[in-house]
Design an enzyme around this catalytic site. Structure first.
Site, PDB file in Angstrom:
ATOM      1  N   GLY A 127      -5.172   4.841 -13.422  1.00  0.00           N
ATOM      2  CA  GLY A 127      -4.386   5.978 -12.970  1.00  0.00           C
ATOM      3  C   GLY A 127      -5.139   7.252 -12.652  1.00  0.00           C
ATOM      4  CD  GLU A 183      -4.832  -2.347 -17.287  1.00  0.00           C
ATOM      5  OE1 GLU A 183      -3.989  -1.868 -16.500  1.00  0.00           O
ATOM      6  OE2 GLU A 183      -4.541  -3.155 -18.179  1.00  0.00           O
ATOM      7  N   PRO A 184      -9.204   1.045 -14.364  1.00  0.00           N
ATOM      8  CG  PRO A 184     -11.467   1.620 -14.142  1.00  0.00           C
ATOM      9  CD  PRO A 184     -10.502   0.889 -15.048  1.00  0.00           C
ATOM     10  N   GLY A 185      -8.673   1.661 -10.893  1.00  0.00           N
ATOM     11  CA  GLY A 185      -8.725   1.043  -9.576  1.00  0.00           C
ATOM     12  C   GLY A 185      -9.238   2.053  -8.568  1.00  0.00           C
ATOM     13  NE  ARG A 186      -5.099   6.450  -6.549  1.00  0.00           N
ATOM     14  CZ  ARG A 186      -4.051   6.157  -5.758  1.00  0.00           C
ATOM     15  NH1 ARG A 186      -4.134   6.328  -4.464  1.00  0.00           N
ATOM     16  NH2 ARG A 186      -2.923   5.723  -6.288  1.00  0.00           N
ATOM     17  CE1 TYR A 195       3.360   4.470  -2.413  1.00  0.00           C
ATOM     18  CE2 TYR A 195       1.221   4.376  -1.335  1.00  0.00           C
ATOM     19  CZ  TYR A 195       2.186   3.795  -2.122  1.00  0.00           C
ATOM     20  OH  TYR A 195       1.979   2.541  -2.627  1.00  0.00           O
ATOM     21  CB  CYS A 230       7.422  -0.651  18.159  1.00  0.00           C
ATOM     22  SG  CYS A 230       7.580  -2.119  17.159  1.00  0.00           S
ATOM     23  CD  GLU A 231       8.720   0.486  11.693  1.00  0.00           C
ATOM     24  OE1 GLU A 231       9.141   1.417  10.991  1.00  0.00           O
ATOM     25  OE2 GLU A 231       8.729  -0.696  11.357  1.00  0.00           O
ATOM     26  CE1 TYR A 279      -3.586   0.009  -5.657  1.00  0.00           C
ATOM     27  CE2 TYR A 279      -4.587   2.183  -5.784  1.00  0.00           C
ATOM     28  CZ  TYR A 279      -4.137   1.035  -6.403  1.00  0.00           C
ATOM     29  OH  TYR A 279      -4.244   0.916  -7.761  1.00  0.00           O
TER      30      TYR A 279
HETATM   31  N1  LLP Z   1      -3.176  -0.987 -14.222  1.00  0.00           N
HETATM   32  C1  LLP Z   1      -1.912  -1.260 -13.847  1.00  0.00           C
HETATM   33  C2  LLP Z   1      -1.045  -2.007 -14.743  1.00  0.00           C
HETATM   34  C3  LLP Z   1      -1.452  -0.821 -12.586  1.00  0.00           C
HETATM   35  O1  LLP Z   1      -0.202  -1.090 -12.212  1.00  0.00           O
HETATM   36  C4  LLP Z   1      -2.322  -0.088 -11.731  1.00  0.00           C
HETATM   37  C5  LLP Z   1      -1.870   0.365 -10.418  1.00  0.00           C
HETATM   38  C6  LLP Z   1      -3.638   0.138 -12.169  1.00  0.00           C
HETATM   39  C7  LLP Z   1      -4.020  -0.310 -13.429  1.00  0.00           C
HETATM   40  C8  LLP Z   1      -4.648   0.867 -11.330  1.00  0.00           C
HETATM   41  O2  LLP Z   1      -4.253   2.176 -11.095  1.00  0.00           O
HETATM   42  P1  LLP Z   1      -5.251   3.189 -10.370  1.00  0.00           P
HETATM   43  O3  LLP Z   1      -6.424   3.414 -11.297  1.00  0.00           O
HETATM   44  O4  LLP Z   1      -5.686   2.602  -9.110  1.00  0.00           O
HETATM   45  O5  LLP Z   1      -4.446   4.406 -10.188  1.00  0.00           O
HETATM   46  N2  LLP Z   1      -0.368   1.681  -3.735  1.00  0.00           N
HETATM   47  C9  LLP Z   1      -0.393   2.955  -4.416  1.00  0.00           C
HETATM   48  C10 LLP Z   1      -0.913   2.821  -5.845  1.00  0.00           C
HETATM   49  C11 LLP Z   1      -0.168   1.820  -6.666  1.00  0.00           C
HETATM   50  C12 LLP Z   1      -0.734   1.640  -8.023  1.00  0.00           C
HETATM   51  C13 LLP Z   1      -0.155   0.437  -8.693  1.00  0.00           C
HETATM   52  N3  LLP Z   1      -0.685   0.168  -9.984  1.00  0.00           N
HETATM   53  C14 LLP Z   1      -1.182   3.949  -3.586  1.00  0.00           C
HETATM   54  O6  LLP Z   1      -1.650   3.583  -2.522  1.00  0.00           O
HETATM   55  O7  LLP Z   1      -1.314   5.097  -3.983  1.00  0.00           O
END
Ligand code: LLP
Length: 412
Positions: A239, A273-276, A316, A342-343, A371
């Site tokens: 997050g 659990e970092p993603g972004r 978003y 076409c939107e 994402y």
């Molecule tokens: N753990 C869980 C259980 C999650 O659902 C998520 C993201 C993460 C970790 C990773 O979160 P992050 O570190 O990336 O914030 N599509 C959206 C973001 C959706 C996030 C869904 N869950 C966007 O483009 O902003």
């Protein structure tokens, strides 16, 4: 910090000329930087060095195998939400004991797949799911390690679609109901309750909501201890936000320091659990200007990337910085950058000040590593973009551009 920089008037990804990449591989084109991915992973992971921890990169943000393989090589575990993501993580060489599995709708076959692989734990989101995991585990003669995902009812102050830890969200169990769930889990033969989990949302730009959630979890942990449960893991989810525009999210170091301070000394292994924050600014989307068009009220820059390639602005209202790959120094105009779909919702930027650009010129859409490709689709029967991974002066095709044949391959 990222490694997309101007050199001699043109954009480079590390030591690779982006214009050359576009010429060679076509557009729209995703380009990722190895040095940036490495730096982001290490900055995040080392921020938790004061405590025993496991950084499980969230596969959904960018699931390209080359990216997963790179992160696995740096010691990353993975956070998955489907059998497909498990398949990818294992294929990329991630040891199963470094994989955690979240999500509200795990199917029996996916549960069996994860148990057979021997993942670290399931983050369980409902009592019915717990019962199902127990059944599948018993059928396979295995014990499933589980954490419950606690919904701490904290407002992460982010976009409503990506807030997950509030009462009204579908995720996790409330603190009130979790105690009974743990008691039940303790008595199920196929279940070993080993941890607690929470994930409150994405693109958070302050630490306070994380600390608020952590406080609630730690208070809850005391109750679990009193039940003689042997809780060994505390999964704090992902997050942490990134700068897309003017945002100033905490640096991972600051984030890590604040969280480790709150948990220091507890006999718990921390899972993150970092993603972004790992991949977001490690990727750009390169697109070509097809046409420009002036109407009575607007100037449109029509590019060859569309909402099917990068849906975040449409879905978003997200801001992505857009710049010329080879700046021409023309005066700025107020434009909408739109795609061929076409939107009217198909745009990458609205009312944006951008130097005047012309047909055939290239634009870079920044912060597209998270994402971006993973949320892309074939809408309007558009082939999905190619993905390139750059490392120093080398570039590999991490995913070939789709072809018309590949688009219809599964249709009978
Ligand atoms: N753990 C869980 C259980 C999650 O659902 C998520 C993201 C993460 C970790 C990773 O979160 P992050 O570190 O990336 O914030 N599509 C959206 C973001 C959706 C996030 C869904 N869950 C966007 O483009 O902003």
């Amino acid at each position: 910090m990222h490694h997309f920089k101007m050199k001699n008037g043109t954009l480079f990804a590390e030591d690779v000329n982006v214009k050359e990449l576009a010429r060679q591989y076509g557009t729209p084109l995703y380009v990722y930087s190895t040095a940036t991915l490495t730096r982001h992973f290490q900055a995040f992971d080392s921020a938790f060095n004061a405590v025993e921890h496991l950084t499980c990169y969230s596969v959904k943000a960018n699931s390209n195998l080359a990216v997963l393989r790179l992160l696995a090589g740096l010691g990353a575990g993975m956070d998955i939400v489907s059998g497909g993501e498990l398949y990818r993580a294992l294929l990329a060489g991630v040891p199963a004991e470094r994989i955690v599995y979240s999500g509200v709708g795990k199917k029996p076959a996916e549960i069996a797949q994860a148990l057979s692989a021997g993942i670290l734990m399931f983050n369980v989101e409902s009592v019915q799911e717990l019962v199902r995991i127990n059944e599948v585990a018993q059928q396979l003669g295995k014990t499933a390690r589980v954490s419950f995902r606690i919904n701490p009812d904290v407002d992460p102050k982010t976009h409503p679609y990506i807030s997950t830890g509030m009462k009204k969200n579908k995720f996790g169990l409330s603190i009130d109901s979790a105690l009974d769930a743990y008691a039940m889990a303790r008595d199920l033969p196929g279940i070993d309750p080993v941890g607690m989990d929470c994930h409150i949302g994405s693109q958070l730009t302050t630490i306070e909501p994380f600390l608020e959630a952590l406080d609630k979890l730690l208070a809850f942990y005391e109750k679990l201890k009193a039940m003689n449960l042997n809780i060994r893991y505390l999964d704090l989810g992902g997050g942490l936000g990134i700068p897309y525009d003017e945002e100033e999210p905490p640096h991972p170091k600051e984030f890590g320091a604040a969280l480790t301070k709150a948990i220091d000394g507890l006999p718990l292994k921390i899972v993150l659990e970092p993603g972004r924050v790992i991949v977001g600014n490690a990727g750009i989307l390169v697109t070509e200007v097809l046409y420009t068009k002036q109407t009575a009220t607007k100037t449109f820059v029509i590019v060859d990337a569309a909402m099917n390639d990068l849906i975040r602005p449409s879905l978003y209202g997200s801001f992505h910085r857009i710049e010329e790959v080879t700046p021409q120094g023309r005066a700025a105009l107020d434009v909408d950058v739109v795609g061929p779909i076409c939107e009217s919702g198909d745009f990458l930027a609205k009312d944006r000040q951008l130097p005047e650009v012309r047909q055939g010129e290239l634009l870079a859409v920044y912060s597209a590593g998270a994402y971006g490709f993973t949320m892309s689709s074939n809408y309007n029967t558009r082939t999905r973009a190619a993905e390139i991974l750059v490392d120093g002066d080398k570039a590999i095709v991490a995913r070939r551009r789709e072809t018309y044949e590949s688009l219809v391959a599964n249709e009978i």
